[in-house]
Write a protein that holds these residues in place. Structure first.
Motif, mmCIF file in Angstrom:
data_model
loop_
_atom_site.group_PDB
_atom_site.id
_atom_site.type_symbol
_atom_site.label_atom_id
_atom_site.label_comp_id
_atom_site.label_asym_id
_atom_site.label_seq_id
_atom_site.Cartn_x
_atom_site.Cartn_y
_atom_site.Cartn_z
ATOM 1 N N ASP A 65 0.702 -1.180 -0.158
ATOM 2 C CA ASP A 65 0.068 -0.026 -0.184
ATOM 3 C C ASP A 65 0.868 1.254 -0.031
ATOM 4 O OD1 ASP A 65 -2.267 -1.417 0.092
ATOM 5 O OD2 ASP A 65 -2.544 -1.355 2.151
ATOM 6 N N VAL A 68 2.477 1.711 -3.578
ATOM 7 C CA VAL A 68 1.329 2.246 -4.395
ATOM 8 C C VAL A 68 1.153 3.550 -4.014
ATOM 9 C CG1 VAL A 68 -1.079 1.981 -5.012
ATOM 10 C CG2 VAL A 68 0.106 -0.149 -4.926
ATOM 11 N N GLN A 72 1.727 6.550 -7.010
ATOM 12 C CA GLN A 72 0.653 7.493 -7.300
ATOM 13 C C GLN A 72 1.007 9.049 -7.122
ATOM 14 O OE1 GLN A 72 -2.252 5.571 -4.782
ATOM 15 N NE2 GLN A 72 -3.523 4.870 -6.433
ATOM 16 N N ALA A 98 -1.230 -5.044 -7.508
ATOM 17 C CA ALA A 98 -1.732 -3.712 -7.180
ATOM 18 C C ALA A 98 -1.525 -2.627 -8.090
ATOM 19 C CB ALA A 98 -1.204 -3.367 -5.615
ATOM 20 N N CYS A 99 -0.596 -2.601 -8.778
ATOM 21 C CA CYS A 99 -0.344 -1.713 -9.695
ATOM 22 C C CYS A 99 -1.268 -1.566 -10.857
ATOM 23 C CB CYS A 99 1.245 -1.831 -10.305
ATOM 24 S SG CYS A 99 2.237 -0.966 -9.215
ATOM 25 N N GLU A 101 -4.340 -3.151 -10.739
ATOM 26 C CA GLU A 101 -5.547 -2.652 -10.182
ATOM 27 C C GLU A 101 -5.603 -1.089 -10.201
ATOM 28 O OE1 GLU A 101 -7.931 -3.052 -5.909
ATOM 29 O OE2 GLU A 101 -6.320 -4.200 -6.271
ATOM 30 N N TYR A 102 -4.598 -0.550 -9.767
ATOM 31 C CA TYR A 102 -4.588 0.996 -9.605
ATOM 32 C C TYR A 102 -4.043 1.752 -11.065
ATOM 33 C CZ TYR A 102 -5.798 0.609 -4.738
ATOM 34 O OH TYR A 102 -6.176 0.098 -3.364
ATOM 35 N N ASN A 103 -4.133 1.087 -12.032
ATOM 36 C CA ASN A 103 -3.769 1.535 -13.481
ATOM 37 C C ASN A 103 -2.464 2.368 -13.353
ATOM 38 O OD1 ASN A 103 -6.102 0.683 -14.942
ATOM 39 N ND2 ASN A 103 -7.421 2.444 -13.574
ATOM 40 N N ILE A 104 -1.604 1.972 -12.390
ATOM 41 C CA ILE A 104 -0.202 2.463 -12.340
ATOM 42 C C ILE A 104 0.780 1.661 -13.718
ATOM 43 C CG2 ILE A 104 1.865 2.625 -11.043
ATOM 44 C CD1 ILE A 104 0.047 2.599 -8.682
#
Length: 223
Positions: A65, A68, A72, A98-99, A101-104
Protein backbone atom coordinates in the motif's frame (compact mmCIF):
# COMPACT_ATOMS: atom_id res chain seq x y z
CA UNK A 1 1.42 9.08 -11.93
CA UNK A 2 4.69 7.20 -11.49
CA UNK A 3 5.80 3.90 -12.93
CA UNK A 4 7.01 0.50 -11.71
CA UNK A 5 9.91 -1.22 -13.45
CA UNK A 6 10.54 -4.94 -12.91
CA UNK A 7 14.26 -5.35 -13.52
CA UNK A 8 15.97 -8.76 -13.90
CA UNK A 9 19.40 -9.16 -12.32
CA UNK A 10 22.11 -11.75 -13.09
CA UNK A 11 21.64 -15.26 -11.70
CA UNK A 12 25.38 -15.60 -11.25
CA UNK A 13 27.51 -13.97 -13.92
CA UNK A 14 27.49 -10.18 -13.58
CA UNK A 15 28.18 -9.84 -17.31
CA UNK A 16 24.55 -10.88 -17.89
CA UNK A 17 23.35 -7.52 -16.56
CA UNK A 18 21.95 -5.53 -19.48
CA UNK A 19 22.90 -1.95 -20.34
CA UNK A 20 19.23 -1.02 -20.13
CA UNK A 21 18.85 -2.52 -16.65
CA UNK A 22 21.79 -0.48 -15.37
CA UNK A 23 20.37 2.69 -16.98
CA UNK A 24 16.93 2.18 -15.42
CA UNK A 25 18.34 1.46 -11.95
CA UNK A 26 20.42 4.64 -12.14
CA UNK A 27 17.49 6.80 -13.19
CA UNK A 28 14.63 5.64 -10.94
CA UNK A 29 13.81 7.36 -7.64
CA UNK A 30 13.90 4.17 -5.57
CA UNK A 31 14.97 0.53 -5.86
CA UNK A 32 13.05 -2.16 -3.99
CA UNK A 33 15.36 -5.10 -3.28
CA UNK A 34 14.69 -8.57 -1.89
CA UNK A 35 17.89 -8.43 0.17
CA UNK A 36 19.58 -5.03 0.35
CA UNK A 37 22.91 -6.61 1.30
CA UNK A 38 22.97 -8.86 -1.75
CA UNK A 39 21.71 -6.16 -4.09
CA UNK A 40 24.07 -3.62 -2.53
CA UNK A 41 27.03 -5.53 -3.97
CA UNK A 42 25.41 -5.51 -7.42
CA UNK A 43 24.68 -1.79 -7.29
CA UNK A 44 28.18 -1.02 -6.10
CA UNK A 45 29.67 -3.04 -8.98
CA UNK A 46 27.74 -0.99 -11.53
CA UNK A 47 28.20 2.31 -9.65
CA UNK A 48 24.48 2.71 -9.01
CA UNK A 49 23.77 5.08 -6.11
CA UNK A 50 19.96 5.08 -6.18
CA UNK A 51 18.34 4.74 -2.71
CA UNK A 52 17.24 1.20 -1.87
CA UNK A 53 14.50 -0.20 0.38
CA UNK A 54 13.81 -3.79 1.44
CA UNK A 55 10.89 -5.62 -0.23
CA UNK A 56 10.72 -9.37 0.37
CA UNK A 57 8.29 -12.23 0.99
CA UNK A 58 8.08 -11.50 4.72
CA UNK A 59 7.08 -7.84 4.42
CA UNK A 60 5.52 -7.40 0.97
CA UNK A 61 1.95 -7.74 2.27
CA UNK A 62 2.59 -4.81 4.60
CA UNK A 63 4.54 -2.58 2.22
CA UNK A 64 2.46 -2.77 -0.97
CA UNK A 65 0.00 0.00 0.00
CA UNK A 66 2.80 2.41 0.86
CA UNK A 67 4.64 1.69 -2.38
CA UNK A 68 1.45 2.18 -4.41
CA UNK A 69 0.93 5.54 -2.72
CA UNK A 70 4.44 6.61 -3.68
CA UNK A 71 3.87 5.53 -7.26
CA UNK A 72 0.57 7.43 -7.38
CA UNK A 73 2.39 10.54 -6.18
CA UNK A 74 4.66 10.35 -9.23
CA UNK A 75 7.72 8.36 -8.11
CA UNK A 76 9.47 6.00 -10.50
CA UNK A 77 10.36 2.77 -8.72
CA UNK A 78 12.29 -0.35 -9.76
CA UNK A 79 11.86 -3.78 -8.20
CA UNK A 80 14.70 -6.32 -8.24
CA UNK A 81 15.15 -9.73 -6.63
CA UNK A 82 18.37 -11.34 -5.44
CA UNK A 83 18.79 -13.04 -8.82
CA UNK A 84 16.74 -13.40 -11.97
CA UNK A 85 13.40 -11.86 -12.88
CA UNK A 86 11.14 -10.54 -10.09
CA UNK A 87 7.94 -12.51 -9.39
CA UNK A 88 9.33 -15.78 -10.82
CA UNK A 89 9.44 -17.73 -7.52
CA UNK A 90 10.41 -14.38 -5.95
CA UNK A 91 8.52 -11.34 -4.60
CA UNK A 92 6.85 -9.13 -7.18
CA UNK A 93 3.42 -10.52 -7.97
CA UNK A 94 1.54 -8.70 -5.19
CA UNK A 95 2.99 -5.32 -6.09
CA UNK A 96 2.47 -5.84 -9.82
CA UNK A 97 -1.15 -6.86 -9.25
CA UNK A 98 -1.77 -3.79 -7.10
CA UNK A 99 -0.28 -1.52 -9.77
CA UNK A 100 -2.49 -3.07 -12.44
CA UNK A 101 -5.52 -2.60 -10.18
CA UNK A 102 -4.74 1.10 -9.70
CA UNK A 103 -3.79 1.67 -13.37
CA UNK A 104 -0.16 2.40 -12.51
CA UNK A 105 2.13 1.71 -15.49
CA UNK A 106 4.25 -1.43 -15.13
CA UNK A 107 7.15 -2.37 -17.40
CA UNK A 108 9.16 -5.58 -17.13
CA UNK A 109 12.60 -5.54 -18.72
CA UNK A 110 13.84 -8.70 -20.46
CA UNK A 111 16.78 -10.41 -18.82
CA UNK A 112 18.11 -13.28 -16.78
CA UNK A 113 15.92 -16.05 -15.44
CA UNK A 114 17.19 -19.49 -14.50
CA UNK A 115 14.61 -21.78 -16.06
CA UNK A 116 15.01 -20.64 -19.68
CA UNK A 117 18.64 -21.75 -20.23
CA UNK A 118 17.99 -24.92 -18.22
CA UNK A 119 15.02 -25.77 -20.43
CA UNK A 120 16.77 -24.95 -23.69
CA UNK A 121 19.93 -26.95 -22.93
CA UNK A 122 18.05 -29.93 -21.49
CA UNK A 123 17.46 -31.52 -24.89
CA UNK A 124 13.84 -32.16 -23.88
CA UNK A 125 10.86 -30.75 -25.85
CA UNK A 126 10.50 -27.03 -25.21
CA UNK A 127 7.70 -26.06 -27.59
CA UNK A 128 5.21 -26.63 -24.76
CA UNK A 129 6.07 -26.66 -21.07
CA UNK A 130 4.73 -25.93 -17.58
CA UNK A 131 6.59 -24.07 -14.85
CA UNK A 132 6.00 -25.53 -11.38
CA UNK A 133 8.69 -23.72 -9.40
CA UNK A 134 9.18 -25.29 -5.98
CA UNK A 135 7.09 -28.31 -5.02
CA UNK A 136 5.14 -28.13 -1.74
CA UNK A 137 7.42 -29.15 1.11
CA UNK A 138 4.87 -31.28 2.96
CA UNK A 139 1.14 -30.64 2.58
CA UNK A 140 -0.05 -31.28 -0.95
CA UNK A 141 3.26 -32.62 -2.24
CA UNK A 142 2.07 -36.18 -2.88
CA UNK A 143 -1.15 -34.98 -4.49
CA UNK A 144 0.73 -32.59 -6.78
CA UNK A 145 3.21 -35.26 -7.85
CA UNK A 146 0.38 -37.64 -8.73
CA UNK A 147 -1.23 -34.94 -10.85
CA UNK A 148 2.01 -34.06 -12.62
CA UNK A 149 2.71 -37.71 -13.39
CA UNK A 150 0.00 -37.39 -16.07
CA UNK A 151 1.27 -34.07 -17.48
CA UNK A 152 2.23 -34.50 -21.17
CA UNK A 153 4.24 -31.27 -21.41
CA UNK A 154 7.81 -30.78 -20.22
CA UNK A 155 7.81 -29.75 -16.54
CA UNK A 156 10.16 -27.25 -14.89
CA UNK A 157 11.01 -27.29 -11.18
CA UNK A 158 13.26 -25.25 -8.90
CA UNK A 159 14.95 -27.06 -6.02
CA UNK A 160 17.48 -26.44 -3.27
CA UNK A 161 20.57 -28.68 -3.07
CA UNK A 162 19.69 -30.25 0.28
CA UNK A 163 16.27 -31.36 -1.03
CA UNK A 164 17.36 -32.57 -4.47
CA UNK A 165 17.87 -36.24 -3.51
CA UNK A 166 14.39 -36.40 -1.95
CA UNK A 167 12.81 -34.78 -5.00
CA UNK A 168 14.60 -37.04 -7.47
CA UNK A 169 13.47 -40.02 -5.40
CA UNK A 170 9.91 -38.71 -5.64
CA UNK A 171 10.27 -38.51 -9.42
CA UNK A 172 11.39 -42.14 -9.59
CA UNK A 173 8.38 -43.15 -7.49
CA UNK A 174 5.69 -41.08 -9.17
CA UNK A 175 7.00 -40.51 -12.72
CA UNK A 176 8.92 -43.75 -13.17
CA UNK A 177 12.62 -44.64 -13.08
CA UNK A 178 12.96 -44.32 -16.87
CA UNK A 179 11.48 -40.81 -17.19
CA UNK A 180 14.07 -38.53 -18.81
CA UNK A 181 15.21 -35.54 -16.77
CA UNK A 182 17.88 -32.84 -16.84
CA UNK A 183 19.35 -31.16 -13.77
CA UNK A 184 21.16 -27.84 -14.20
CA UNK A 185 22.95 -26.16 -11.32
CA UNK A 186 25.06 -23.06 -10.82
CA UNK A 187 23.90 -21.69 -14.18
CA UNK A 188 26.15 -18.94 -15.62
CA UNK A 189 28.69 -19.51 -12.82
CA UNK A 190 32.18 -21.02 -12.88
CA UNK A 191 31.06 -24.53 -11.93
CA UNK A 192 27.92 -24.65 -14.09
CA UNK A 193 26.81 -28.24 -14.67
CA UNK A 194 23.98 -30.07 -16.43
CA UNK A 195 23.36 -33.76 -15.80
CA UNK A 196 20.97 -35.55 -18.15
CA UNK A 197 19.55 -39.07 -18.08
CA UNK A 198 16.77 -41.17 -16.59
CA UNK A 199 15.38 -40.22 -13.21
CA UNK A 200 17.10 -43.26 -11.67
CA UNK A 201 20.50 -42.55 -13.23
CA UNK A 202 20.45 -38.86 -12.23
CA UNK A 203 19.39 -39.81 -8.70
CA UNK A 204 22.33 -42.24 -8.44
CA UNK A 205 24.69 -39.55 -9.74
CA UNK A 206 23.74 -37.07 -7.03
CA UNK A 207 23.74 -39.69 -4.28
CA UNK A 208 27.42 -40.24 -5.16
CA UNK A 209 28.13 -36.53 -5.70
CA UNK A 210 26.00 -34.37 -3.39
CA UNK A 211 25.02 -31.17 -5.21
CA UNK A 212 25.75 -27.55 -4.38
CA UNK A 213 24.23 -24.34 -5.69
CA UNK A 214 20.88 -23.31 -7.12
CA UNK A 215 19.14 -26.04 -9.14
CA UNK A 216 16.66 -26.24 -12.01
CA UNK A 217 15.12 -29.62 -12.91
CA UNK A 218 13.56 -30.28 -16.30
CA UNK A 219 11.33 -33.36 -16.51
CA UNK A 220 10.05 -35.02 -19.67
CA UNK A 221 6.28 -35.07 -19.95
CA UNK A 222 4.32 -38.30 -19.97
CA UNK A 223 4.43 -39.96 -23.37
Amino acid sequence: MGKLYLVPTPIGNLEDMTFRAVKVLKEVDLILAEDTRTSGKLLQHFEITTPMHSHHMHNEHKTVDGIVARLQSGEIIALISDAGTPAISDPGFLLTRACVEYNIPVECLPGATAFVPALVNSGLPNDKFVFEGFLPVKKGRQTRLKQLAEEPRTIIFYESPHKLIKTLGNFVTYFGAERSISVSRELTKLYEETVRGTAQKVLEHYIEKPPKGEIVIIVEGKK
